[in-house]
Design an enzyme around this catalytic site. Sequence first.
Site, PDB file in Angstrom:
ATOM      1  N   GLU A   1      -3.633  -6.043  -4.896  1.00  0.00           N
ATOM      2  CA  GLU A   1      -2.321  -6.466  -5.388  1.00  0.00           C
ATOM      3  C   GLU A   1      -2.508  -7.073  -6.769  1.00  0.00           C
ATOM      4  OE1 GLU A   1      -0.433  -8.963  -2.402  1.00  0.00           O
ATOM      5  OE2 GLU A   1      -1.004  -7.520  -0.873  1.00  0.00           O
TER       6      GLU A   1
ATOM      7  N   ASN B   1     -14.444  -5.503   2.125  1.00  0.00           N
ATOM      8  CA  ASN B   1     -13.745  -6.796   2.093  1.00  0.00           C
ATOM      9  C   ASN B   1     -14.604  -7.948   2.601  1.00  0.00           C
ATOM     10  OD1 ASN B   1     -11.549  -5.760   0.877  1.00  0.00           O
ATOM     11  ND2 ASN B   1     -10.135  -6.004   2.579  1.00  0.00           N
TER      12      ASN B   1
ATOM     13  N   VAL C   1       0.826  -1.215   0.000  1.00  0.00           N
ATOM     14  CA  VAL C   1       0.000   0.000   0.000  1.00  0.00           C
ATOM     15  C   VAL C   1       0.860   1.265   0.000  1.00  0.00           C
ATOM     16  CG1 VAL C   1      -1.637   1.357   1.370  1.00  0.00           C
ATOM     17  CG2 VAL C   1      -2.051  -1.059   0.973  1.00  0.00           C
TER      18      VAL C   1
ATOM     19  N   CYS D   1      -5.266  -9.674   3.232  1.00  0.00           N
ATOM     20  CA  CYS D   1      -6.393  -8.815   3.613  1.00  0.00           C
ATOM     21  C   CYS D   1      -7.682  -9.565   3.961  1.00  0.00           C
ATOM     22  CB  CYS D   1      -6.659  -7.805   2.502  1.00  0.00           C
ATOM     23  SG  CYS D   1      -5.333  -6.591   2.367  1.00  0.00           S
TER      24      CYS D   1
HETATM   25  N1  NAD Z   1      -1.880  -5.364   0.571  1.00  0.00           N
HETATM   26  C1  NAD Z   1      -3.036  -4.940   0.092  1.00  0.00           C
HETATM   27  O1  NAD Z   1      -3.475  -5.343  -0.996  1.00  0.00           O
HETATM   28  C2  NAD Z   1      -3.852  -3.938   0.858  1.00  0.00           C
HETATM   29  C3  NAD Z   1      -4.926  -3.286   0.225  1.00  0.00           C
HETATM   30  C4  NAD Z   1      -5.662  -2.352   0.944  1.00  0.00           C
HETATM   31  C5  NAD Z   1      -5.370  -2.094   2.282  1.00  0.00           C
HETATM   32  N2  NAD Z   1      -4.336  -2.770   2.871  1.00  0.00           N
HETATM   33  C6  NAD Z   1      -4.025  -2.448   4.271  1.00  0.00           C
HETATM   34  O2  NAD Z   1      -2.928  -1.531   4.273  1.00  0.00           O
HETATM   35  C7  NAD Z   1      -2.065  -1.787   5.386  1.00  0.00           C
HETATM   36  C8  NAD Z   1      -0.659  -2.054   4.882  1.00  0.00           C
HETATM   37  O3  NAD Z   1      -0.678  -3.253   4.122  1.00  0.00           O
HETATM   38  P1  NAD Z   1       0.570  -3.746   3.263  1.00  0.00           P
HETATM   39  O4  NAD Z   1       0.161  -4.992   2.584  1.00  0.00           O
HETATM   40  O5  NAD Z   1       1.111  -2.611   2.484  1.00  0.00           O
HETATM   41  O6  NAD Z   1       1.595  -4.089   4.472  1.00  0.00           O
HETATM   42  P2  NAD Z   1       3.089  -4.615   4.367  1.00  0.00           P
HETATM   43  O7  NAD Z   1       3.230  -5.579   5.476  1.00  0.00           O
HETATM   44  O8  NAD Z   1       3.390  -5.044   2.972  1.00  0.00           O
HETATM   45  O9  NAD Z   1       3.980  -3.308   4.664  1.00  0.00           O
HETATM   46  C9  NAD Z   1       3.983  -2.623   5.875  1.00  0.00           C
HETATM   47  C10 NAD Z   1       5.318  -1.897   6.001  1.00  0.00           C
HETATM   48  O10 NAD Z   1       5.258  -1.008   7.110  1.00  0.00           O
HETATM   49  C11 NAD Z   1       6.517  -0.985   7.740  1.00  0.00           C
HETATM   50  N3  NAD Z   1       6.385  -0.448   9.106  1.00  0.00           N
HETATM   51  C12 NAD Z   1       5.720  -0.984  10.156  1.00  0.00           C
HETATM   52  N4  NAD Z   1       5.812  -0.172  11.233  1.00  0.00           N
HETATM   53  C13 NAD Z   1       6.537   0.907  10.865  1.00  0.00           C
HETATM   54  C14 NAD Z   1       6.971   2.087  11.522  1.00  0.00           C
HETATM   55  N5  NAD Z   1       6.682   2.346  12.798  1.00  0.00           N
HETATM   56  N6  NAD Z   1       7.706   2.970  10.831  1.00  0.00           N
HETATM   57  C15 NAD Z   1       8.018   2.750   9.550  1.00  0.00           C
HETATM   58  N7  NAD Z   1       7.623   1.640   8.861  1.00  0.00           N
HETATM   59  C16 NAD Z   1       6.902   0.732   9.511  1.00  0.00           C
HETATM   60  C17 NAD Z   1       6.987  -2.418   7.676  1.00  0.00           C
HETATM   61  O11 NAD Z   1       8.393  -2.517   7.823  1.00  0.00           O
HETATM   62  C18 NAD Z   1       6.511  -2.820   6.265  1.00  0.00           C
HETATM   63  O12 NAD Z   1       7.509  -2.594   5.282  1.00  0.00           O
HETATM   64  C19 NAD Z   1      -2.701  -2.942   6.157  1.00  0.00           C
HETATM   65  O13 NAD Z   1      -3.514  -2.420   7.164  1.00  0.00           O
HETATM   66  C20 NAD Z   1      -3.555  -3.632   5.101  1.00  0.00           C
HETATM   67  O14 NAD Z   1      -4.644  -4.313   5.661  1.00  0.00           O
HETATM   68  C21 NAD Z   1      -3.572  -3.665   2.197  1.00  0.00           C
END
Ligand code: NAD
Length: 435
Positions: A153, A209, A11, A261
Amino acid sequence: MKIVVIGTGYVGLVAGTCFAETGHFVRCVDKDEARVSMLEGGELPFYEPGLAELVARNAEEGRLLFSSDLARAVQDCLVVFLCVGTPPAEDGAADLSDVLEAAEQIGRAMDGYRIIVNKSTCPVGTTDKIKEVVAGLTAQPFDIVSNPEFLREGSAVDDFMRPDRVVVGCDDVRVEEIMKELYAPVLRTNNPFIAMDRRSAELAKYACNTMLAARISLMNELACICEEYGADITGVRKALGTDSRIGPEYLYPSLGFGGSCFPKDVTACARLAQDVGLGGGIFEAVSRANDRQQQRFAQRILDYYGGAVAEKRIACWGAAFKARTDDIRCAPALRVIDVLLEAGAAVRVFDPVAGPKLREHYGERIDVVAKCYDVLEEADGLVIPTEWREFQSPDYERMGKLMREKVIFDGRNLYDPDVVTKRGFHYISIGRRDR
Ligand SMILES: NC(=O)c1ccc[n+]([C@@H]2O[C@H](COP(=O)([O-])OP(=O)(O)OC[C@H]3O[C@@H](n4cnc5c(N)ncnc54)[C@H](O)[C@@H]3O)[C@@H](O)[C@H]2O)c1
């Protein structure tokens, strides 16, 4: 506008890069220093179609920077986006530790007015918690916004650049105007900017979702009924999908949904319901049905071999939770592979992009190969958990020559059963008679 995006996962990196692409100055921050170094070196930490080119171009133009220094980044921006993970905790609720840790870091670093925007998927009331944490650490003024992300994704860049809608929850019209300005370049198609209060925005993401996951689970249960009663889900699906009240999307039966998700968001929503005495309803049923579907598919494979898969060599096409991504988090393929390994089978997998993540996950326990047909050598069966395009028109003759036993367990209904059986294969798919 000067923007900071915290979290460079699927994201954060997509959102940050797309904001940069529309002309904003963006700093993407991650606490994972190895990830930041990778990004600074022009390498992406995951596969997402079209993203690498955009990152390279915007980094080159100096509009997109990467850093692990959150405090410094926050001192030079107007808007801070939170895009950190919210994985499931032991009890099914969303684990907010990364969100609240980042909120604390923001609170400590602020040296002037900021707009803090939460994009992570979080339970209703989380932006109130973020607000409380930040307010406890700074006297600086700030506003807080819930702006859930709906990208998928595999088509994340396109989804971000041409969203069906942008949902923004906040309680100040001036902040709403700033958010509108930020998103204006991607809403030129006149798709709506939907403003509401923060709690409703937080729930809107879970609503979306859980609705989609419920459709999948309902279809999968109908598919099981078809298997047991000798009906065919293909006809049932077409009849459903042509009903204008229902529509054709998300009606494809499968071995179950996965990813980072749907499973966690359905459980988190179930927790929200349980916490106010509304447990035992649809959310829990959706998860249970999905769990059973994955188990049932794995069991059908074991049953085919009469339970004797020890010594069998099982090939697997695909492992990512869906096509066009390398994400294997909660992928149904892993559930099937685990059952097969537990029963003593030797598993060999090909996935067009998830190979490195699979190797990291399984180590020596499975064989990950680089070419599609190489997995089939001497195989006693082929399992297909992911609907990659390149599996859709296979060379049956070549497959037949390579495989020891000609049987396909298709978790995605990629093929016409008549075609497969004419080529001499046994064919076990979802919601259709075993052939
Ligand atoms: N993946 C998807 O398709 C998608 C779609 C819509 C919403 N979301 C939501 O978005 C959010 C993020 O999902 P994602 O898949 O991108 O997660 P991810 O796990 O791929 O990435 C999260 C990143 O945040 C970093 N991080 C965590 N704590 C941190 C901090 N304090 N400072 C700096 N960096 C930090 C981690 O190191 C990691 O690289 C989640 O809540 C998810 O449910 C995801």
